[in-house]
Design an enzyme around this catalytic site. Sequence first.
Site, PDB file in Angstrom:
ATOM      1  N   ASP A  83       0.879  -1.182   0.000  1.00 16.18           N
ATOM      2  CA  ASP A  83       0.000   0.000   0.000  1.00 16.18           C
ATOM      3  C   ASP A  83       0.906   1.218   0.000  1.00 16.18           C
ATOM      4  O   ASP A  83       2.125   1.108   0.201  1.00 16.18           O
ATOM      5  CB  ASP A  83      -0.893   0.003   1.250  1.00 16.18           C
ATOM      6  CG  ASP A  83      -1.800   1.233   1.293  1.00 16.18           C
ATOM      7  OD1 ASP A  83      -2.387   1.583   0.257  1.00 16.18           O
ATOM      8  OD2 ASP A  83      -1.901   1.861   2.359  1.00 16.18           O
ATOM      9  N   SER A  84       0.309   2.383  -0.178  1.00 14.47           N
ATOM     10  CA  SER A  84       1.093   3.613  -0.126  1.00 14.47           C
ATOM     11  C   SER A  84       1.593   3.907   1.287  1.00 14.47           C
ATOM     12  O   SER A  84       2.516   4.687   1.459  1.00 14.47           O
ATOM     13  CB  SER A  84       0.239   4.775  -0.620  1.00 14.47           C
ATOM     14  OG  SER A  84      -0.919   4.878   0.186  1.00 14.47           O
ATOM     15  N   CYS A 133      -4.618  -1.488  -1.745  1.00 10.24           N
ATOM     16  CA  CYS A 133      -4.685  -0.060  -1.998  1.00 10.24           C
ATOM     17  C   CYS A 133      -5.768   0.190  -3.047  1.00 10.24           C
ATOM     18  O   CYS A 133      -5.658  -0.312  -4.174  1.00 10.24           O
ATOM     19  CB  CYS A 133      -3.319   0.408  -2.512  1.00 10.24           C
ATOM     20  SG  CYS A 133      -3.291   2.144  -2.993  1.00 10.24           S
ATOM     21  N   GLU A 193      -2.477   8.784   8.518  1.00 12.43           N
ATOM     22  CA  GLU A 193      -1.005   8.719   8.532  1.00 12.43           C
ATOM     23  C   GLU A 193      -0.424   9.544   9.685  1.00 12.43           C
ATOM     24  O   GLU A 193       0.691   9.305  10.138  1.00 12.43           O
ATOM     25  CB  GLU A 193      -0.427   9.206   7.195  1.00 12.43           C
ATOM     26  CG  GLU A 193      -0.714   8.266   6.020  1.00 12.43           C
ATOM     27  CD  GLU A 193       0.113   6.968   6.039  1.00 12.43           C
ATOM     28  OE1 GLU A 193       1.264   6.988   6.504  1.00 12.43           O
ATOM     29  OE2 GLU A 193      -0.426   5.925   5.583  1.00 12.43           O
ATOM     30  N   CYS A 224     -10.947   2.877   0.127  1.00 14.64           N
ATOM     31  CA  CYS A 224      -9.512   3.100   0.334  1.00 14.64           C
ATOM     32  C   CYS A 224      -9.158   2.333   1.597  1.00 14.64           C
ATOM     33  O   CYS A 224      -9.900   2.394   2.592  1.00 14.64           O
ATOM     34  CB  CYS A 224      -9.250   4.591   0.521  1.00 14.64           C
ATOM     35  SG  CYS A 224      -7.626   4.991   1.200  1.00 14.64           S
ATOM     36  N   HIS A 251      -7.091   2.801   3.818  1.00 14.76           N
ATOM     37  CA  HIS A 251      -6.862   3.593   5.031  1.00 14.76           C
ATOM     38  C   HIS A 251      -8.175   3.805   5.812  1.00 14.76           C
ATOM     39  O   HIS A 251      -8.145   4.026   7.016  1.00 14.76           O
ATOM     40  CB  HIS A 251      -6.304   4.981   4.686  1.00 14.76           C
ATOM     41  CG  HIS A 251      -4.836   5.029   4.421  1.00 14.76           C
ATOM     42  ND1 HIS A 251      -4.266   4.493   3.294  1.00 14.76           N
ATOM     43  CD2 HIS A 251      -3.815   5.573   5.142  1.00 14.76           C
ATOM     44  CE1 HIS A 251      -2.951   4.702   3.328  1.00 14.76           C
ATOM     45  NE2 HIS A 251      -2.650   5.354   4.440  1.00 14.76           N
TER      46      HIS A 251
HETATM   47  N1  DGL Z   1      -4.677   3.030   1.016  1.00 12.09           N
HETATM   48  C1  DGL Z   1      -4.651   3.704  -0.262  1.00 12.09           C
HETATM   49  C2  DGL Z   1      -5.930   3.443  -1.012  1.00 12.09           C
HETATM   50  O1  DGL Z   1      -6.526   2.437  -0.695  1.00 12.09           O
HETATM   51  C3  DGL Z   1      -4.062   4.984  -0.046  1.00 12.09           C
HETATM   52  C4  DGL Z   1      -4.344   6.141  -0.703  1.00 12.09           C
HETATM   53  C5  DGL Z   1      -3.315   7.170  -0.889  1.00 12.09           C
HETATM   54  O2  DGL Z   1      -2.136   6.923  -0.735  1.00 12.09           O
HETATM   55  O3  DGL Z   1      -3.756   8.265  -1.242  1.00 12.09           O
HETATM   56  O4  DGL Z   1      -6.349   4.121  -1.897  1.00 12.09           O
END
Ligand code: DGL
Length: 270
Positions: A10-11, A73, A151, A185, A187
């Site tokens: 993931d990011s 993600c 975050e 998302c 997150h």
């Molecule tokens: N968890 C990512 C998603 O599901 C993160 C989003 C991001 O980095 O903007 O989209």
Amino acid sequence: MNTNAIGVFDSGLGGLSAVKEMLKAMPNENIIYFGDTSRVPYGNRSRETIRRYAMQDANFLLQNNVKMVVAACGTVSSVAPDLESVLGVPYTGVVLPTCFTALNESKNGRIGVIGTTATINSHSYKKRIKEKNPSFEVFEQDCPLFVPLVENGFIDRNDEVVKLIVARYMAPLKEAKVDTVILGCTHYPILKDAISDFMGEGVTLIDSGKETALYTKKVLQENGLSNNSGKDGVAQFFVSDTPDNFEKIASLFLSKDMNNCAKRINIEEY
Ligand code: DGL
């Protein structure tokens, strides 16, 4: 039977919502997680950039001999749905498994989708739902402040800042009388309590991390790749920036001490 690890990326921290569920659903599996914490957020970047980052993330996992890659993600899953064709191992994103569950859960046919700006602009969830059932109405909302909130550790349902931002983004979906909301998302499940407080009990929240974990288990079984060793699996965590913040919030989210659990790598090498 295959004891190699499942590779998850993931990011940043969001993919931990999938890891948390994988640990429950597949306790024998080894997991290698990569959070691209030096380049988070992905969701407001261009398609080309997101695709390049996703390829590097997957390459890092492949170099660690993972038996399957999971893009935990929503943004990558929406913008690079064709990633699978270049990996050479089974792959899943989060869109497909999450849509299946939403279609089954909704009683009134009105589904809300929240995600990053890139995800919402791709209409990935909406398209998939409409393909399966054109009579469903889908209401989309991007929530660009949710990822920075998570975050930075703003995840408490009683925090005034969290409540305010949640209310601002979720109000149109409440007005649209959706009975199901896709947390599109990974997150966002970390903010699930706050979102649920605002939407009320009658609204089902679909956790993209959880649905993806369950789908991953199914794919492994179907491909004869499950780890049936009977031993507890080991989870390893890698990040592309300093691990401190990741470890702090990961400890809160996974409800266990994650201090000194993450190693830093240089993702530009992959
Ligand atoms: N968890 C990512 C998603 O599901 C993160 C989003 C991001 O980095 O903007 O989209």
